[in-house]
Structure formats: C-alpha cells, structure tokens
Enzyme design. Structure first.
Site, short mmCIF file in Angstrom:
data_model
loop_
_atom_site.label_atom_id
_atom_site.label_comp_id
_atom_site.label_asym_id
_atom_site.label_seq_id
_atom_site.Cartn_x
_atom_site.Cartn_y
_atom_site.Cartn_z
N GLU A 1 0.80 -1.23 0.00
CA GLU A 1 0.00 0.00 0.00
C GLU A 1 0.84 1.29 0.00
O GLU A 1 0.34 2.35 0.37
CB GLU A 1 -0.93 0.00 1.22
CG GLU A 1 -2.00 -1.05 1.15
CD GLU A 1 -3.09 -0.76 2.16
OE1 GLU A 1 -4.15 -0.28 1.75
OE2 GLU A 1 -2.87 -1.01 3.36
N HIS B 1 -0.78 5.56 7.70
CA HIS B 1 -1.94 4.71 7.38
C HIS B 1 -2.06 3.64 8.45
O HIS B 1 -1.06 3.03 8.84
CB HIS B 1 -1.74 4.07 6.01
CG HIS B 1 -2.75 3.00 5.72
ND1 HIS B 1 -4.10 3.26 5.60
CD2 HIS B 1 -2.61 1.66 5.54
CE1 HIS B 1 -4.74 2.14 5.35
NE2 HIS B 1 -3.87 1.15 5.32
N HIS C 1 -5.02 0.65 10.51
CA HIS C 1 -6.30 -0.05 10.55
C HIS C 1 -6.86 0.03 11.97
O HIS C 1 -7.47 -0.92 12.46
CB HIS C 1 -6.13 -1.51 10.14
CG HIS C 1 -5.42 -1.70 8.83
ND1 HIS C 1 -4.70 -2.83 8.52
CD2 HIS C 1 -5.34 -0.90 7.74
CE1 HIS C 1 -4.18 -2.71 7.30
NE2 HIS C 1 -4.56 -1.54 6.81
N HIS D 1 -11.76 -0.91 5.89
CA HIS D 1 -10.32 -1.11 5.82
C HIS D 1 -9.57 -0.34 6.90
O HIS D 1 -8.97 -0.94 7.78
CB HIS D 1 -9.87 -0.70 4.40
CG HIS D 1 -8.40 -0.65 4.18
ND1 HIS D 1 -7.85 -0.08 3.06
CD2 HIS D 1 -7.36 -1.05 4.94
CE1 HIS D 1 -6.53 -0.16 3.14
NE2 HIS D 1 -6.21 -0.74 4.26
ZN LIG Z 1 -4.26 -0.79 4.90
#
Ligand SMILES: [Zn+2]
Length: 255
Positions: free
Chosen positions: A86, A105, A107, A175
C-alpha cells in the site's frame, strides 16, 4: 531501558529517519498500528521522493529498514527489500499535496465503524481537532468494483487522494484510515487522536444529541497547536509517547 535512537541526528535525513522509526514504535505502543500500518515522510532534500520502511510490522522497524521511493512507488534502489503493497497511498498524497510532509496509514479499530455506516467521524473533544472539520470516506467500490480493499496501485492511490482532498484525514471503507501532517510528529499526533476521537464518539452517540466541536473551535485549536512553543503541543505529546514506547526522545532537528 530506553531503546532505539541514542545519538543526536547530524543532518536532516538522519533526523527524519529517526522520527519515522520512533513514530512506528509510538503508534504500536498506542494501539494505532499492530502487525499492519505504516509511517512515511517526504524526503527532506528531494521533495519528489519519500521514505518508508520495508514491509515489516511497525514495532520491529529500525533505521536500516527505511527505503527511499519515487512518488510513483518505485524504490530508488532497484534491489531494495520488499516494500508495503500500500505504499501508493503515500506517494499519491505527496504528489497531490506539496505541503504534506508525513503520511500515516493504519487499521486502528475504533475508526472502522465510521467507514461502514452513515455516521460521520467528527471532532468531539479539543485534543482531537487536528483530524479536521471533515473526515471523508473513500470506498474502493466506487471506482474499482470488487477488490481486496487495499490500495495496491497508483490509480487507486490517486483516487483516494482526490477523496482526502484538502482534509487532514480520511477513512477507507471496511479497511482503515490515513492522516497527513506537516511533520512526522504532527501526523503521529493526529493518528493517535483519530483513534481516540472515534472511541469517544462511539460512546457519546449512545446518548444523542451529541454536541461536536464547531468549525471555529476546530480552527482555533489547530492554530494554537501549529503555533505551539517547544515543550507544548506536538512536542510535549511526542516526548510523552517516546517514553511510553521506550524510545529516546530526540529534540526537533534544526538544520
Ligand atoms: Zn491498509
């Protein structure tokens, strides 16, 4: 015993890599990342490149794991270790937002309900104002149909960057979330408090109506934090989180 960064950085690149490593350990300690999630920074002397760890759980990352990338996600060194799938999230945001210096980023769990319902995530407490007035939700279905939900190409990264637009944070449906900052320390602050806000909002919405921060309050708080003197705001939070993560807190590098 404190671990990790022991020596004062001697140049801007060393300093930014130190901050990336430390941020990964902080975010693991604070429960924002687990085996997954990543922290990047724009290269301090080449704004067309960014720095991101090889594919590794954040708590395990050391200085030697950091890789330099082109904005399109290609490693500068062709024989670089395997990177995160990603990484396009990061490159696309640096491409779209020249002022952005760091991208995180994750989760983190409490934000996920706001990515799959019509309830918008909004600042509810003063310390969480930096998540921004508006936290948009990107849905991979809208442009790409059935996918793994991961941002695995530059096309997906650019589509996400359009939805994040000029905001500080955005969710990805089913996500996770991504935040931006003008420094690794600012992005780390926002990533921690995005998760905090989500948890508090989940509690508060059991007792409606909820009184959220006004746009004017959000702007006033963000302005104060941006103007914070050393040992206030982001720096105070950074020093506290470094101690909790067992990392040596280094002063901000001034080149
Ligand atoms: Zn991710």
């Amino acid at each position: 015993m404190l671990r990790g960064i022991q020596a004062m950085p001697t140049n801007a690149l060393e300093a930014i890599i130190d901050d990336i490593v430390t941020a990964n350990h902080i975010l693991a300690q604070e429960g924002v990342v687990d085996a997954f999630g990543h922290v990047s920074a724009r290269h301090p002397t080449n704004p067309g490149h960014f720095l991101l760890s090889r594919a590794l759980a954040p708590e395990l990352i050391t200085h030697d794991d950091i890789i330099e990338y082109e904005l399109d996600g290609a490693p500068v060194q062709p024989d670089a270790a395997k990177g995160y799938l990603e990484r396009y999230i990061h490159g696309a945001l640096y491409e779209a937002r020249p002022e952005v210096q760091s991208v995180i980023h994750s989760h983190s769990r409490s934000v996920i309900p706001f990515s799959v319902t019509s309830e918008p995530l909004r600042p509810i407490v003063h310390s969480c104002a930096t998540i921004g007035r508006h936290v948009p939700v990107w849905d991979a279905q809208d442009s790409f149909g059935d996918t793994t939900l991961l941002i695995s190409s530059m096309a997906m990264g650019r589509d996400f960057a359009k939805v994040l637009a000029q905001n500080n944070s955005a969710l990805m449906r089913g996500h996770g979330s991504t935040v931006i900052g003008r420094s690794v320390r600012e992005a780390t602050y926002t990533a921690v408090y995005l998760e905090v806000n989500a948890g508090l909002q989940l509690q508060a919405t059991r007792f409606p109506p909820v009184k959220y921060l006004t746009d004017g309050e959000i702007d006033a708080i963000c302005g104060r934090l941006a103007d914070a003197k050393p040992a206030e705001g982001y720096d105070r939070a950074w020093a506290y989180w470094c101690r909790r993560a067992g990392m040596e807190p280094t002063p901000r590098f001034v080149g």
